[in-house]
Structure formats: structure tokens, C-alpha cells
Design an enzyme around this catalytic site. Structure first.
Site, PDB file in Angstrom:
ATOM      1  N   CYS A 114       0.915  -1.171  -0.085  1.00 63.25           N
ATOM      2  CA  CYS A 114      -0.031   0.123   0.053  1.00 63.25           C
ATOM      3  C   CYS A 114       0.958   1.167  -0.094  1.00 63.25           C
ATOM      4  O   CYS A 114       0.543   2.299  -0.624  1.00 63.25           O
ATOM      5  CB  CYS A 114      -1.161   0.163   1.286  1.00 63.25           C
ATOM      6  SG  CYS A 114      -2.273   1.271   1.380  1.00 63.25           S
ATOM      7  N   CYS A 115       1.952   1.317   0.793  1.00 62.29           N
ATOM      8  CA  CYS A 115       2.851   2.523   0.879  1.00 62.29           C
ATOM      9  C   CYS A 115       3.596   2.656  -0.311  1.00 62.29           C
ATOM     10  O   CYS A 115       3.913   3.768  -0.846  1.00 62.29           O
ATOM     11  CB  CYS A 115       3.847   2.182   2.153  1.00 62.29           C
ATOM     12  SG  CYS A 115       3.049   2.575   3.856  1.00 62.29           S
ATOM     13  N   CYS A 203      -0.752   7.915   7.611  1.00 63.83           N
ATOM     14  CA  CYS A 203      -2.095   7.844   7.179  1.00 63.83           C
ATOM     15  C   CYS A 203      -3.104   7.405   8.369  1.00 63.83           C
ATOM     16  O   CYS A 203      -2.778   6.744   9.382  1.00 63.83           O
ATOM     17  CB  CYS A 203      -2.356   6.644   6.089  1.00 63.83           C
ATOM     18  SG  CYS A 203      -1.586   7.070   4.372  1.00 63.83           S
ATOM     19  N   CYS A 206      -3.475   3.921   9.662  1.00 58.20           N
ATOM     20  CA  CYS A 206      -2.216   3.228  10.321  1.00 58.20           C
ATOM     21  C   CYS A 206      -1.555   4.091  11.273  1.00 58.20           C
ATOM     22  O   CYS A 206      -0.285   3.848  11.761  1.00 58.20           O
ATOM     23  CB  CYS A 206      -1.296   3.140   9.055  1.00 58.20           C
ATOM     24  SG  CYS A 206      -1.951   2.216   7.588  1.00 58.20           S
ATOM     25  N   CYS A 231       8.350   3.187   5.731  1.00 53.51           N
ATOM     26  CA  CYS A 231       7.412   2.781   4.591  1.00 53.51           C
ATOM     27  C   CYS A 231       8.014   2.678   3.283  1.00 53.51           C
ATOM     28  O   CYS A 231       7.510   2.408   2.204  1.00 53.51           O
ATOM     29  CB  CYS A 231       6.265   3.964   4.532  1.00 53.51           C
ATOM     30  SG  CYS A 231       7.354   5.616   4.112  1.00 53.51           S
TER      31      CYS A 231
END
Length: 244
Positions: A114-115, A203, A206, A231
């Protein structure tokens, strides 16, 4: 710009204050930008605009930030009368990812993918247009991965065979207390989430507040082991280098 001598820069600025390191980096490079997301970065912006009103600033909009963070970005833009280049993920890649894995896959298989889509690849596109960048990283933010952090380095993560990208971390030796003393002294804007127990802010899904005496990175990706809490923006930190 003439060839940049990293070894000489480090030798000449070893004992210098963060402001001088930053101003020297900005003098050495015309095409340099400050990466902005947190309190440390606004300290750098505050230092930078005192030397050059035309400083380049960019920020990553992952699409998953807190509302307070979006307001913070706008507050900084207005306060310093800056143009902030707000970078977004590639919409086709992001749509394919969320269609395939949903919106919270990182709880099951880790945050790296995702990162990579929301942060690393937009950053890579931006850095390809620069000769150097400035970050607010500090050694004490994550002792497991940032303890070798240098105040000036060749960026091993984002340099290419054609071009060496240089990275400056003027606050490498600062503590969190140093950052907040500067913020209070010079009335620097900060994210209102800091007043709600958030220390390291990313985010919304997170990030969470930390408890008293917890390390600030314990509020990031708390469901994962500590050695995984990068990340990918500063992946070079996990590999000790000659500049460390």
C-alpha cells in the site's frame, strides 16, 4: 551546477547547526526541495524561507490522511505563502490495487504494498525531477532503522545509474524536544493531532496516539514488528552506508 563533493560537504559542516547545513545545501543546489509532512519538516520550511523565499516544497497526499493533516498542509501554505506541490498516487494503479485487495489489506499482509503505491512511487516520480532533497528525519525517531542517519548523503534508494540524488537531513542529531522548542520559540504551525496524543503522524488507518513513555514510532503500523516500521521513503536507512 558544478559537481557536488559530498565528502567535502560533510567534513566542512560536521559541527555546524542545522540552519547552516540547510542553507549550505540550498546554496549548493538550485534544484532542491523540502519534503513536508510533519512537525520537523515545518521547522525546515521555517528555516528555509528565512534564507530563500522561493524554496521548493512538496507533500505526499496518499488519499488516506487525517482531515487535520489536510488542514495542516493548507495552514502551512498560507502561513509561509508557499506553493506546495501535493503529490497523488497513480489513480489507475491505486484503483486496481483497492479493487483486488480492498481498502485495509495492510492489516493482513503488511503495509509495504500500500505504501509503495500511495507514497513511494509518487515520491520517486518527484525525486526524478530533482538534484537533491531535504527531509526532517532524526536519528532518535526509530533507533532500529535511523541510528546511522547522516546529515548529508547520496540517496541509495532513489539515485539512478544516470544521476546521483543527494539527500540532506539537517535535523539528524536533533531530539523531539529540540523540534518542539523551535516550534514554540518561532511560533511555527503544527498539526492539531499533536495536541491529541499523536506524535508520528501518517495515514489515518495506520496511525494512533501513543501512551506516556511509549516511543513515537509505536503509533505507526502498531500491528507489525518494529523492524518493519519504514514505509520505503527512507529505505536506505536500513542498510548501513559509508555516510552513516
Amino acid at each position: 551546477m558544478s559537481a557536488f563533493d559530498l565528502t567535502s560537504f560533510i567534513a566542512h559542516h560536521q559541527e555546524d547547526a542545522a540552519q547552516k547545513i540547510l542553507h549550505s545545501a540550498m546554496s549548493a543546489f538550485d534544484n532542491i526541495a523540502v519534503s513536508f509532512s510533519g512537525a520537523e519538516d515545518v521547522v525546515l520550511i521555517d528555516m528555509a524561507v528565512k534564507a530563500n523565499k522561493n524554496v521548493q516544497v512538496f507533500s505526499l497526499d496518499t488519499g488516506r490522511l487525517h482531515p487535520e493533516t489536510y488542514r495542516f498542509i493548507e495552514k502551512v501554505r498560507k502561513h509561509y505563502q508557499l506553493e506546495i506541490d501535493v503529490l497523488s498516487p497513480d489513480h489507475q494503479e491505486l484503483e486496481t490495487f483497492t479493487r483486488r485487495k480492498g481498502l485495509f489489506s495492510f492489516f493482513d499482509d503488511g503495509h509495504k504494498e500500500c505504501c509503495g503505491i500511495r507514497k513511494v512511487r509518487p515520491l520517486k516520480r518527484k525525486l526524478a525531477t530533482l538534484d537533491a532533497w531535504v527531509t526532517g528525519q532524526r536519528k532518535d525517531q526509530s533507533p532500529g532503522t535511523r541510528n546511522v542517519l547522516a546529515f548529508a548523503e547520496a540517496d541509495s534508494a532513489f539515485s539512478t545509474d544516470e544521476k546521483t540524488l543527494f539527500k540532506f537531513n539537517p535535523l539528524a542529531n536533533w531530539s523531539s524536544e529540540d523540534v518542539w522548542n523551535y516550534i514554540k520559540m518561532f511560533d511555527v504551525p503544527y498539526n492539531e493531532l499533536h495536541s491529541k496524543g499523536f506524535v508520528s503522524i501518517g495515514c489515518e488507518p495506520c496511525t494512533r496516539p501513543v501512551l506516556p513513555n511509549q516511543h513515537e514510532r509505536e503509533g505507526r503500523w502498531w500491528w507489525e514488528e518494529s523492524e518493519h516500521k519504514e514505509c520505503g521513503l527512507h529505505i536506505g536507512n536500513v542498510i548501513p552506508t559509508q555516510q552513516g
